[in-house]
Write an enzyme that holds these catalytic residues in place. Structure first.
Site, PDB file in Angstrom:
ATOM      1  N   GLN A  47      46.367   6.554  11.455  1.00 32.34           N
ATOM      2  CA  GLN A  47      46.106   6.580  10.005  1.00 32.34           C
ATOM      3  C   GLN A  47      44.986   7.548   9.651  1.00 32.34           C
ATOM      4  O   GLN A  47      44.951   8.084   8.552  1.00 32.34           O
ATOM      5  CB  GLN A  47      45.735   5.172   9.494  1.00 32.34           C
ATOM      6  CG  GLN A  47      46.880   4.185   9.487  1.00 32.34           C
ATOM      7  CD  GLN A  47      46.897   3.348  10.750  1.00 32.34           C
ATOM      8  OE1 GLN A  47      46.558   3.840  11.830  1.00 32.34           O
ATOM      9  NE2 GLN A  47      47.301   2.097  10.647  1.00 32.34           N
ATOM     10  N   ASP A  65      39.841  -5.430   6.202  1.00 37.09           N
ATOM     11  CA  ASP A  65      41.075  -6.166   5.874  1.00 37.09           C
ATOM     12  C   ASP A  65      40.791  -7.618   5.554  1.00 37.09           C
ATOM     13  O   ASP A  65      41.576  -8.286   4.888  1.00 37.09           O
ATOM     14  CB  ASP A  65      42.069  -6.078   7.032  1.00 37.09           C
ATOM     15  CG  ASP A  65      42.621  -4.665   7.114  1.00 37.09           C
ATOM     16  OD1 ASP A  65      41.938  -3.802   7.704  1.00 37.09           O
ATOM     17  OD2 ASP A  65      43.697  -4.434   6.545  1.00 37.09           O
TER      18      ASP A  65
HETATM   19  O1  MRU Z   1      47.133  -1.341   9.522  1.00 37.82           O
HETATM   20  P1  MRU Z   1      46.603  -0.724   8.265  1.00 37.82           P
HETATM   21  O2  MRU Z   1      46.828   0.740   8.181  1.00 37.82           O
HETATM   22  O3  MRU Z   1      47.083  -1.467   7.030  1.00 37.82           O
HETATM   23  O4  MRU Z   1      45.051  -0.966   8.376  1.00 37.82           O
HETATM   24  C1  MRU Z   1      44.213  -0.505   7.352  1.00 37.82           C
HETATM   25  C2  MRU Z   1      42.795  -0.680   7.649  1.00 37.82           C
HETATM   26  O5  MRU Z   1      42.383  -1.214   8.652  1.00 37.82           O
HETATM   27  C3  MRU Z   1      41.855  -0.221   6.599  1.00 37.82           C
HETATM   28  O6  MRU Z   1      40.672   0.250   7.154  1.00 37.82           O
HETATM   29  C4  MRU Z   1      41.549  -1.457   5.739  1.00 37.82           C
HETATM   30  O7  MRU Z   1      42.738  -1.984   5.197  1.00 37.82           O
HETATM   31  C5  MRU Z   1      40.664  -1.146   4.660  1.00 37.82           C
HETATM   32  S1  MRU Z   1      41.626  -0.355   3.426  1.00 37.82           S
HETATM   33  C6  MRU Z   1      40.763  -0.090   2.109  1.00 37.82           C
END
Ligand code: MRU
Length: 367
Positions: A208, A249
Site C-alpha cells: 500500500q 485501524d
Molecule cells: O489493510 P489496509 O490497507 O486496509 O490497512 C490500512 C492501514 O493499516 C492504514 O494505515 C489504517 O487504516 C489507517 S488509514 C487512515
C-alpha cells in the site's frame, strides 16, 4: 499514468443515479485508475473484503453506503429486520480489525431499527451515509491542522531544510475519503510552503505504501522516497528521519494502536533513536470498549497467497508473479499492535493528546 488525475476523493454517489455508489478500485493503482460501481450491499461487502477499498475510515464509509444499498434492496417490511441484521453481521465480518466498520454499520442499524417507512428509510440512510462520509472528510482536515501545529517545533529546528517524515502503509485520502489521516499534516505542511520529504515504507505484502501513498504524494507534488520495509531503522540511526506519522485501524481507550503489520517495529526503532512516533486517527477509530490492544484487538489473517505472490506492471499489463517456492507455507497477519508507551502523541480531530487513558478522556469525555 503520467498525467495528474483530477479525482481526489475515494468514494461518492453517482451524480445521475443516487442508487449507485462509486469507488476507486485501489487494487490497480498506481498503474490503472479504475472506477467501480457498487449497486448492492453485497457489492459493498465484496469491495471491502477484496480490498477494492481499504483503510479504516473508508471501510467505515463504504459499509455505511452498503447499509443504505440494503435499504434500497429491502423488499418486504415483515422480513426486513432479520435481513438488515444479516447484512450488518456480514459487512462487519468482511474485515475484522478496522473498528470504523462496526461503528458505521451500528450507526445505520440504529437508524434502521427506528424507522419503518421504506421510502423514509432509504432517504434517511442515504443522508446518514453521506453524513458519515462528510464527518470523515472534516475530521481528516482538522487532523491536518492539529498535526501541522504539532510539527512546528520540528520544522523550526530544520531551519528551512526538508522535514523527513516516515510513514507506513497508506493512511492518505485513498484510505479516508479525502485528505487522509497520517498524510493530512504532510499535505497541510506542503500547502503552507513547509518543505517536507516523506520516507514511504513499501508495506509488504500488498504494498500500500509503494503503490498508493507514493502515488498520492506524487500526484500532490510532495517529495518522497519509497523504501523497503526494513530500511526505516537504518535511516533513523543516521539522523535521516525527524518523525514518524502513521494511521490506525483501531486504538483502545488507553492508546494501544493497531495498524498495518510492521508499524510496531517502526515504533520500536523510533523509540530506540529518540524519534517522535505520532499516530493520526479520527474518533471513529477508537474502540471505547477495550483497553489492552495486544490481548483484545482481533487481528485479521489474510490469504497467504498475498505473501507468496507479488503484483506489478509488465509490458503494460498488471501481472502477479510467485516469489517463494510454491510448496513453502506463508502466513499473512494484516495488522500488529503498537503499545501506547511507544506512541509519542495521538493526533485527532479534537487536538493532540498523549496515548494514555486520562489524556484521551480529556479530549473525548463523552465516551
Ligand atoms: O489493510 P489496509 O490497507 O486496509 O490497512 C490500512 C492501514 O493499516 C492504514 O494505515 C489504517 O487504516 C489507517 S488509514 C487512515
Amino acid at each position: 499514468m503520467k498525467n495528474k488525475v483530477k479525482v481526489q476523493q475515494s468514494i461518492w454517489i453517482n451524480p445521475e443515479n443516487s442508487k449507485i455508489v462509486e469507488i476507486i478500485d485501489q487494487r490497480f493503482l498506481p498503474h490503472q485508475l479504475v472506477i467501480e460501481q457498487l449497486k448492492s450491499w453485497k457489492d459493498s461487502e465484496v469491495a471491502i473484503r477484496e480490498m477494492q477499498v481499504r483503510g479504516a475510515p473508508l471501510i467505515g464509509v463504504t459499509a455505511a453506503y452498503g447499509m443504505y444499498l440494503a435499504c434500497v434492496e429491502a423488499k418486504a417490511h415483515a422480513k426486513s429486520d432479520s435481513f438488515f441484521l444479516e447484512v450488518a453481521i456480514t459487512l462487519k465480518a468482511s474485515r475484522p480489525t478496522a473498528v470504523n466498520l462496526a461503528w458505521a454499520v451500528d450507526r445505520q442499524l440504529k437508524l434502521i431499527n427506528n424507522l419503518k417507512n421504506r421510502e423514509e428509510l432509504i432517504s434517511t440512510s442515504l443522508k446518514l451515509a453521506q453524513q458519515i462520509s462528510d464527518e470523515e472528510v472534516n475530521n481528516s482536515a482538522k487532523i491536518g491542522q492539529h498535526g501541522l501545529a504539532l510539527l512546528q517545533p520540528l520544522i523550526e529546528k530544520k531551519n528551512g531544510e526538508p522535514l523527513n517524515i516516515l510513514t507506513h502503509c497508506n493512511a492518505g485520502w485513498l484510505a479516508c475519503v479525502k485528505h487522509g489521516t497520517a498524510t493530512a499534516p504532510m499535505y497541510a505542511a506542503h500547502r503552507a510552503g513547509v518543505p517536507v520529504h516523506v520516507w514511504v515504507d513499501e508495506t509488504r505484502p500488498r504494498n500500500q505504501g509503494a503503490r498508493l501513498t507514493a502515488w498520492e504524494l506524487s500526484q500532490a507534488g510532495i517529495p518522497h522516497t519509497v523504501i523497503p520495509d526494513n530500511t526505516g531503522g537504518h535511516l533513523m540511526q543516521h539522523g535521516l528521519v525527524d518523525c514518524c506519522i502513521v494511521g490506525s485501524d483501531r486504538t483502545t481507550r488507553k492508546g494501544d494502536v493497531a495498524n498495518k503489520i510492521g508499524t510496531y517495529l517502526k515504533a520500536l526503532a523510533a523509540q530506540d533513536n529518540g524519534i517522535p512516533f505520532y499516530v493520526a486517527l479520527p474518533a471513529s477509530t477508537f474502540d471505547w470498549e477495550i483497553r489492552d490492544g495486544v490481548k483484545e484487538i482481533p487481528i485479521e489473517e489474510r490469504n497467504s497467497e498475498e505473501v507468496k505472490f507479488i503484483q506489478g506492471l509488465y509490458e503494460k499489463n498488471i501481472i502477479k508473479v510467485l516469489i517463494s517456492p510454491p510448496e513453502s507455507p506463508a502466513i499473512n497477519y494484516g495488522f500488529d499492535v503498537t503499545p501506547a508507551h511507544l506512541v509519542t502523541r495521538l493526533i485527532t480531530e479534537r487536538g493532540v493528546c498523549q496515548a494514555n487513558e486520562t489524556s484521551i478522556h480529556e479530549l473525548f469525555p463523552e465516551y
